[in-house]
Motif scaffolding. Sequence first.
Motif, short mmCIF file in Angstrom:
data_model
loop_
_atom_site.label_atom_id
_atom_site.label_comp_id
_atom_site.label_asym_id
_atom_site.label_seq_id
_atom_site.Cartn_x
_atom_site.Cartn_y
_atom_site.Cartn_z
N ALA A 197 0.85 -1.19 0.00
CA ALA A 197 0.00 0.00 0.00
C ALA A 197 0.89 1.24 0.00
N PRO A 198 0.34 2.36 -0.45
CA PRO A 198 1.14 3.60 -0.48
C PRO A 198 1.73 3.94 0.89
N GLY A 199 3.04 4.17 0.93
CA GLY A 199 3.68 4.55 2.17
C GLY A 199 3.93 3.41 3.14
N LYS A 200 3.63 2.18 2.73
CA LYS A 200 3.80 1.04 3.62
C LYS A 200 4.74 0.01 3.01
N GLN A 201 5.25 -0.88 3.86
CA GLN A 201 6.11 -1.95 3.38
C GLN A 201 5.27 -3.04 2.71
N ARG A 202 5.89 -3.75 1.81
CA ARG A 202 5.23 -4.88 1.18
C ARG A 202 4.97 -5.95 2.23
N GLU A 203 3.79 -6.56 2.17
CA GLU A 203 3.42 -7.57 3.14
C GLU A 203 2.87 -8.81 2.43
N LEU A 204 3.06 -9.94 3.07
CA LEU A 204 2.53 -11.21 2.56
C LEU A 204 1.08 -11.33 3.00
N VAL A 205 0.19 -11.60 2.06
CA VAL A 205 -1.23 -11.72 2.42
C VAL A 205 -1.75 -13.15 2.31
N ALA A 206 -1.12 -13.97 1.46
CA ALA A 206 -1.61 -15.33 1.32
C ALA A 206 -0.49 -16.23 0.80
N THR A 207 -0.45 -17.45 1.32
CA THR A 207 0.55 -18.44 0.92
C THR A 207 -0.15 -19.74 0.56
N LEU A 208 0.37 -20.40 -0.46
CA LEU A 208 -0.12 -21.72 -0.86
C LEU A 208 1.08 -22.65 -0.96
N THR A 209 1.05 -23.73 -0.18
CA THR A 209 2.18 -24.65 -0.21
C THR A 209 2.06 -25.62 -1.37
N PHE A 210 3.15 -26.30 -1.65
CA PHE A 210 3.14 -27.30 -2.73
C PHE A 210 2.12 -28.38 -2.43
N GLY A 211 1.94 -28.67 -1.14
CA GLY A 211 0.98 -29.69 -0.76
C GLY A 211 -0.46 -29.24 -0.72
N GLY A 212 -0.68 -27.96 -0.98
CA GLY A 212 -2.05 -27.46 -1.08
C GLY A 212 -2.59 -26.75 0.15
N ARG A 213 -1.75 -26.56 1.16
CA ARG A 213 -2.22 -25.83 2.34
C ARG A 213 -2.13 -24.33 2.09
N SER A 214 -3.09 -23.61 2.61
CA SER A 214 -3.11 -22.16 2.43
C SER A 214 -3.07 -21.45 3.79
N TYR A 215 -2.46 -20.30 3.79
CA TYR A 215 -2.33 -19.48 4.99
C TYR A 215 -2.61 -18.03 4.60
N TYR A 216 -3.22 -17.31 5.51
CA TYR A 216 -3.63 -15.94 5.21
C TYR A 216 -3.26 -14.99 6.34
N ALA A 217 -2.98 -13.75 5.96
CA ALA A 217 -2.83 -12.69 6.95
C ALA A 217 -4.17 -12.47 7.64
N ASP A 218 -4.12 -12.09 8.90
CA ASP A 218 -5.37 -11.88 9.65
C ASP A 218 -6.27 -10.86 8.96
N SER A 219 -5.67 -9.88 8.31
CA SER A 219 -6.45 -8.80 7.71
C SER A 219 -7.28 -9.25 6.52
N VAL A 220 -6.96 -10.41 5.94
CA VAL A 220 -7.69 -10.86 4.76
C VAL A 220 -8.37 -12.20 4.97
#
Length: 115
Positions: A40-63
């Motif tokens: 976002a403008p003026g902010k650092q880049r952040e990770l919002v979602a991850t998908l592993t090779f095995g199919g597991r997903s993880y999300y930032a609390d905000s999303v």
Amino acid sequence: QVQLVESGGGLVQPGGSLRLSCAASVTFFSLNAVGWYRQAPGKQRELVATLTFGGRSYYADSVKGRFTISRDNAKRTLYLQMNSLKPDDTAVFYCNSDPPVGQWWGRGTQVTVSS
């Protein structure tokens, strides 16, 4: 060499939806984990979602509960379905591995949530 091309961004009203796409090389999809990031403008880049090779997903609390990460191996495409968008989601969105590789950052796709 990995090349990542993000698309699907745009202007959407609060509460709306968008689906982002990330076209990638085969090598990218053989990684242990891939993810969507945003800056976002003026902010650092952040990770919002991850998908592993095995199919597991993880999300930032905000999303969590609003965004869904998925992949289509045949199309070599990573997706981010974004629902119930908020003005705070306004950012440039990128895909990369998790953790990210600096040389792989693409141009990103702009998402603007505004009425």
